[in-house]
Motif scaffolding. Structure first.
Motif, short mmCIF file in Angstrom:
data_model
loop_
_atom_site.label_atom_id
_atom_site.label_comp_id
_atom_site.label_asym_id
_atom_site.label_seq_id
_atom_site.Cartn_x
_atom_site.Cartn_y
_atom_site.Cartn_z
N UNK A 50 0.80 -1.14 0.14
CA UNK A 50 0.09 0.09 0.01
C UNK A 50 0.82 1.20 -0.02
N UNK A 51 0.31 2.39 -0.41
CA UNK A 51 0.80 3.69 -0.29
C UNK A 51 0.43 4.36 0.82
N UNK A 52 1.55 5.32 1.20
CA UNK A 52 1.02 6.26 2.39
C UNK A 52 1.68 7.42 2.31
N UNK A 53 1.78 8.33 3.36
CA UNK A 53 2.30 9.33 3.59
C UNK A 53 2.59 9.49 5.24
N UNK A 54 3.89 9.65 5.41
CA UNK A 54 4.36 9.97 6.83
C UNK A 54 3.99 10.84 7.37
N UNK A 55 3.23 10.91 8.72
CA UNK A 55 2.98 11.92 9.54
C UNK A 55 3.61 12.24 10.85
N UNK A 56 4.32 11.06 11.26
CA UNK A 56 5.14 11.29 12.46
C UNK A 56 6.03 10.15 12.30
N UNK A 57 7.18 10.51 13.20
CA UNK A 57 8.29 9.52 13.37
C UNK A 57 8.54 9.34 14.70
N UNK A 58 8.69 7.94 15.13
CA UNK A 58 9.48 7.47 16.54
C UNK A 58 10.92 7.11 16.06
N UNK A 59 11.88 7.57 17.04
CA UNK A 59 13.15 7.30 16.69
C UNK A 59 13.19 5.66 16.87
N UNK A 114 7.17 4.41 11.89
CA UNK A 114 6.42 5.67 11.19
C UNK A 114 5.13 5.39 11.36
N UNK A 115 4.37 6.57 11.43
CA UNK A 115 2.83 6.72 11.50
C UNK A 115 2.65 7.02 10.03
N UNK A 116 1.88 6.31 9.42
CA UNK A 116 1.42 6.64 8.10
C UNK A 116 0.16 6.36 7.67
N UNK A 117 -0.30 7.79 6.97
CA UNK A 117 -1.73 7.65 6.48
C UNK A 117 -1.85 6.65 5.28
N UNK A 118 -2.68 5.62 5.15
CA UNK A 118 -2.77 4.68 4.10
C UNK A 118 -3.85 5.48 3.29
N UNK A 119 -3.38 5.24 2.05
CA UNK A 119 -4.11 5.80 0.66
C UNK A 119 -5.31 5.15 0.44
N UNK A 120 -6.23 5.70 0.19
CA UNK A 120 -7.78 5.18 0.08
C UNK A 120 -8.13 4.34 1.26
N UNK A 121 -7.83 5.00 2.46
CA UNK A 121 -8.52 4.12 3.63
C UNK A 121 -8.63 5.47 4.59
N UNK A 122 -9.19 4.88 6.06
CA UNK A 122 -9.49 5.91 6.79
C UNK A 122 -8.61 5.67 8.18
N UNK A 123 -7.71 4.68 8.04
CA UNK A 123 -6.88 4.40 9.13
C UNK A 123 -5.33 5.03 8.73
N UNK A 124 -4.52 4.66 10.06
CA UNK A 124 -3.41 5.02 9.79
C UNK A 124 -2.62 3.77 10.23
#
Length: 110
Positions: free
Chosen positions: A26-35, A59-69
């Motif tokens: 799946x594709x997504x975009x990173x919205x937050x990072x934990x070291x 990484x916290x990732x918003x998932x493309x065409x979904x409602x979850x991260x």
């Protein structure tokens, strides 16, 4: 896992980067990072079946065409060079624009 017990690795990706999950495709975009891994051992044992390292970035990732991260270990991500937008109901909460294949953060950082 205590932070003092592990060597922290620098994150390969940044907030706003487009990524592709290598195992779950799946594709997504990173919205937050934990070291390093910061959820519970129970979550890790139940969800992280490939047993990725806890002492590397997650990484916290918003998932493309979904409602979850999702919460994803760095080893399971690769760059998504499609430059296509991510369709997610929270995208406008985090970002103002997609420019040159990267989302621009909507918050001003001091």
């Amino acid at each position: 896992m205590k932070e003092s017990n592990c060597k922290i690795t620098m994150a390969k990706y940044s907030i706003g980067d487009l990524v592709h999950h290598k195992l779950f495709d799946y594709r997504g975009v990173i919205v937050d990072i934990d070291p390093y891994f910061q959820l519970t051992d129970q979550w890790y044992e139940t969800v992280a079946r490939s047993r990725p390292p806890k002492n590397e970035p997650w990484y916290h990732v918003l998932v493309h065409q979904a409602t979850h991260a999702t919460y994803v270990a760095e080893q399971n991500l690769e760059p998504d060079s499609s430059d296509k937008e991510i369709i997610h109901p929270l995208i406008d909460t985090f970002f103002t624009d997609l420019k040159d294949g990267r989302y621009i953060n909507s918050e001003k950082v001091n």
